[in-house]
Structure formats: structure tokens, C-alpha cells
Design a protein around this motif. Structure first.
Motif: not given
Length: 258
Positions: A43-55, A105-111, A159-167
Motif C-alpha cells: 500500500f505504500k504507493n496507493k493514494n492517501e484514502k487507501t493508505r488511510s483505510s488500512v490503518v 484517530s481511526g474515527i476522526f482521521n486527523k494528522k 504505529s509503524i504502519t502509520i509511519l511507513t504509509l505516511k499517514i
């Protein structure tokens, strides 16, 4: 053993043992790392919406276990007064607080929320997997063990996926400093106020491990005096939090030089 015994975590006599760095512990850690690598690769090259959905899916998994544990404890009949009501329902130790930070964080999805939840979750996960005092402390993996192992693994993975997927967005100054690092500092202050409220309500003896008292596992493992422990705790927390912002900053500077 019946399913009810498993669900209510009724361990047979003599079931406890030291499972640190035994096969279940090592396997869980390796599996968590494998999941992190897989999610990052896919998922690292997917769009932000998809990456956000993963976490957000990962945080939903945490929510499932948090709700399940509370429903089971209510079914046990553990709530007999207001104190026991709070004891069962509110997140008490730092690990549980981190779980709920990821859920929020998953509910509000804020940086800023993803930033702060990742900082807390990774710290708790690292400490747990370095030397777990729960989950792997019984020969049989009953529900409480499964809950502890799974939620801590999810803390590590999320937590690490938040970092690697740049959430998140780990910059001291985003729009402004007030809209950047200041938000995380305010949330940190709120967490410590929450911990003090827990102490006052006798819900926990030391939810964030900042009390230099007897029974503080971290203090006892380090073998430090009270003053030295408080100093080390403060310095370590400052270094840990700032590392999330300084490392990307240094990385960007090195990239620009190249």
C-alpha cells in the motif's frame, strides 16, 4: 477446559510461567514484523484514502478486542459499584490508553491524532515486546492472554504502519507551529491529566509509569532511585517524542543535499 473457562480466563492451577522470549513471544513479534512489511509493500504507493483505510481497519480491529473484553468483564458480574464500573470500562494502563488513541484517530482521521497515537502506541509496543509481563505469562493462551498479545501486536503494527504509509505528518510546523507540534504537546498534557485523575480515583497506581514508587516495573528493572528515575523518565520521553520529528527533518535535509 470449557469454552466458558477460556472466555472468562479461568486458568488451571500451576498455569503461570515466564514466557518472555519463548516461541510464542518470538513468533508473535516476527509475525507482526511480517505484517508490517507486507502492508507497507502493498500500500505504500496507493493514494492517501487507501493508505488511510488500512490503518483505520487496524484501529477497528483494536476496537473489536477492546469492546469484547469489556463485554466479557461485564458478563462476569465485575461491576458492583461506580468504582468498579469505571475500572472495567475506562482505559487504565498506558497500553490501553494507546489503543483508544488509535481508535479515536481511526474515527476522526486527523494528522495530529495519528501522530500522537503512533508516538504512544509504538512506545508501549516496544516496551511490551522487549520484556512482556502479560499475555505470555501463562502456559495456556486464554482470552485475557489473547487480548493482551493481540492488542500489543496491533499497537506495533498500526504505529509503524502509520509511519511507513505516511499517514501522519511529523513536522514541528505544519500550517503554523500552533497547528503542528503544539497540538501533540496539548494532547500529551491531557493524557497526563487523565493519568492523575486515574490516581485520584484509585483506578491505577501508576498508569504512565511516572510514579517513582515501589511496584513500578520499569523503575525496578532499571534499579534507579526515585530522583534519578524521574530525571531519566523526563529525558527519555522528550527524546522519544522529538525523534519522530527530528528524524524526518534530518532525512529531508540530507535528501536535499544529495
Amino acid at each position: 477446559m470449557t469454552f466458558k473457562d477460556w472466555l472468562f480466563s479461568n486458568h488451571p492451577e500451576g498455569d503461570s510461567y515466564s514466557g518472555q522470549w519463548q516461541f510464542p513471544h518470538i513468533f508473535t513479534l516476527c509475525l507482526s514484523i511480517a505484517i508490517i512489511l507486507t502492508l507497507t509493500f502493498l500500500f505504500k504507493n496507493k493514494n492517501e484514502k487507501t493508505r488511510s483505510s488500512v490503518v483505520r481497519i487496524l484501529s477497528a480491529c483494536i476496537l473489536f478486542f477492546e469492546l469484547a473484553r469489556r463485554i466479557i468483564n461485564i458478563t462476569k458480574g465485575e461491576i458492583v459499584d461506580f468504582h468498579s464500573f469505571l475500572y472495567v470500562l475506562v482505559p487504565r494502563p498506558w497500553c490501553a490508553i494507546s489503543c483508544w488513541l488509535l481508535i479515536i484517530s481511526g474515527i476522526f482521521n486527523k494528522k495530529s491524532l495519528w501522530n500522537f497515537s503512533a508516538i504512544n502506541a509504538l512506545l508501549c509496543a516496544v516496551i511490551f515486546f522487549a520484556y512482556p509481563s502479560a499475555g505470555f505469562n501463562d502456559k495456556h493462551i486464554l482470552f485475557e492472554n489473547l487480548y493482551s498479545i493481540t492488542t500489543h501486536a496491533l499497537l506495533l503494527i498500526t504505529s509503524i504502519t502509520i509511519l511507513t504509509l505516511k499517514i501522519g505528518d511529523f513536522r514541528y510546523k505544519r500550517e503554523t507551529f500552533k497547528d503542528g507540534f503544539m497540538k501533540e504537546l496539548i494532547m500529551l498534557a491531557v493524557i497526563f491529566v487523565y493519568a492523575v485523575v486515574e490516581l485520584l480515583l484509585d483506578l491505577s497506581s501508576d498508569p504512565l509509569y511516572f510514579m517513582p514508587i515501589e511496584g513500578n516495573e520499569v523503575k525496578e528493572i532499571l534499579g534507579l532511585g526515585s530522583v534519578a528515575y524521574v530525571i531519566l523518565y523526563t529525558v527519555f520521553l522528550c527524546v522519544w517524542i522529538n525523534a519522530f520529528y527530528l528524524i524526518p527533518m534530518l532525512k529531508n535535509k540530507l535528501s536535499k543535499k544529495k
